[in-house]
Design an enzyme around this catalytic site. Structure first.
Site, PDB file in Angstrom:
ATOM      1  N   LYS A 129     -36.163  12.672   8.973  1.00 39.91           N
ATOM      2  CA  LYS A 129     -36.110  13.745   7.894  1.00 39.91           C
ATOM      3  C   LYS A 129     -35.606  14.948   8.562  1.00 39.91           C
ATOM      4  O   LYS A 129     -35.090  15.881   7.717  1.00 39.91           O
ATOM      5  CB  LYS A 129     -37.800  14.196   7.869  1.00 39.91           C
ATOM      6  CG  LYS A 129     -38.446  14.571   9.030  1.00 39.91           C
ATOM      7  CD  LYS A 129     -40.019  15.034   8.726  1.00 39.91           C
ATOM      8  CE  LYS A 129     -40.641  15.456  10.111  1.00 39.91           C
ATOM      9  NZ  LYS A 129     -41.986  15.677   9.696  1.00 39.91           N
ATOM     10  N   GLY A 130     -35.131  15.035   9.924  1.00 38.31           N
ATOM     11  CA  GLY A 130     -34.389  16.121  10.461  1.00 38.31           C
ATOM     12  C   GLY A 130     -35.157  17.517  10.292  1.00 38.31           C
ATOM     13  O   GLY A 130     -36.314  17.845  10.135  1.00 38.31           O
TER      14      GLY A 130
END
Length: 245
Positions: A129-130
């Site tokens: 998802k960063g």
């Protein structure tokens, strides 16, 4: 017009020199401790100090916010800061680069080592998802990203690096007043050298107050600070790994 050779703090108007300091004193809150906070700031060479906020933390500790004027300016035009030199590639460009130049996946181990329990930084770079709209390394098709999490011993990091034949090791560390981060980071470098692995991996450290200069001094290939995303780290890694292959 800002004079870059004499930049001063900005409060309400340009060059007014206004600064805000916050600190704790190990004394109870009183009119005397408020005056002590004011005088302390004055002794720093700041002018017209005023206690804007004072709060009791406990019976023996007090917190203060003090406004004051700084008479000094700084020559920003003359400052040179060592930074990581790289061309930032897009996610697709990075995957294509790995496929073209390596012909296999890039193996990366990431962790917060030893006593460090703060996973926000390593998760922002590694997790799929960063952070802030920037996907993490787990989302890259040509990267095998292994996020080991927090409080991982240096021994376990090295063991995992051997296991997946890591091309790179990413370490996240929070800078501490007692310099525990330096002890942790140095320990890993020393162990990698003892294992004969240091020259075979690209070693990167990141954190809110980590600088490239500090990283190089401690034996790392690069250091990344705030406003760094997965594509910055990955762009550096692929170009470094290519040079070692």
């Amino acid at each position: 017009m800002v004079d870059l050779q004499n930049v001063k703090p900005y409060g309400d108007t340009l060059d007014d020199g206004m600064v805000q300091l916050s600190f704790t004193l190990p004394v109870s809150l009183s009119s005397v401790s408020k005056e002590a906070a004011r005088q302390l700031v004055a002794s720093m060479g700041l002018e017209e100090p005023a206690v804007a906020h004072a709060e009791a933390i406990s019976d023996t500790f007090s917190f203060f916010i003090v406004y004051a004027k700084c008479k000094h300016g700084i020559d920003i035009a003359g400052i040179v800061v060592p930074e990581v030199d790289l061309e930032v590639l897009s996610k697709k460009e990075i995957d294509d680069f790995i496929s073209t130049h390596l012909g296999r996946k890039l193996n990366i181990v990431g962790a917060c080592i030893e006593s460090d329990a703060h996973t926000v930084g390593i998760d922002a770079i590694m997790n799929i998802k960063g952070f802030n709209g920037h996907k993490g390394l787990e989302s890259y098709h040509e990267i095998n990203a292994v996020n080991m999490g927090a409080q991982v011993t240096c021994e376990d990091v090295i063991r995992k690096a051997y296991e997946i034949k890591a091309d790179a090791i990413l370490i996240s560390q929070v800078v501490t007043q007692k310099n525990i981060h330096i002890t942790n980071l140095t320990k890993l470098v020393d162990m990698l050298e003892a294992e004969g692995l240091r020259d075979k991996v690209t070693l990167v450290v990141g954190g809110p107050r980590i600088s490239h200069e500090l990283a190089k001094e401690l034996g790392y290939d690069a250091g990344f600070s705030s406003n760094t995303y997965a594509e910055h780290v990955a762009s550096f890694l692929v170009q470094e790994v290519k040079g070692k292959n």
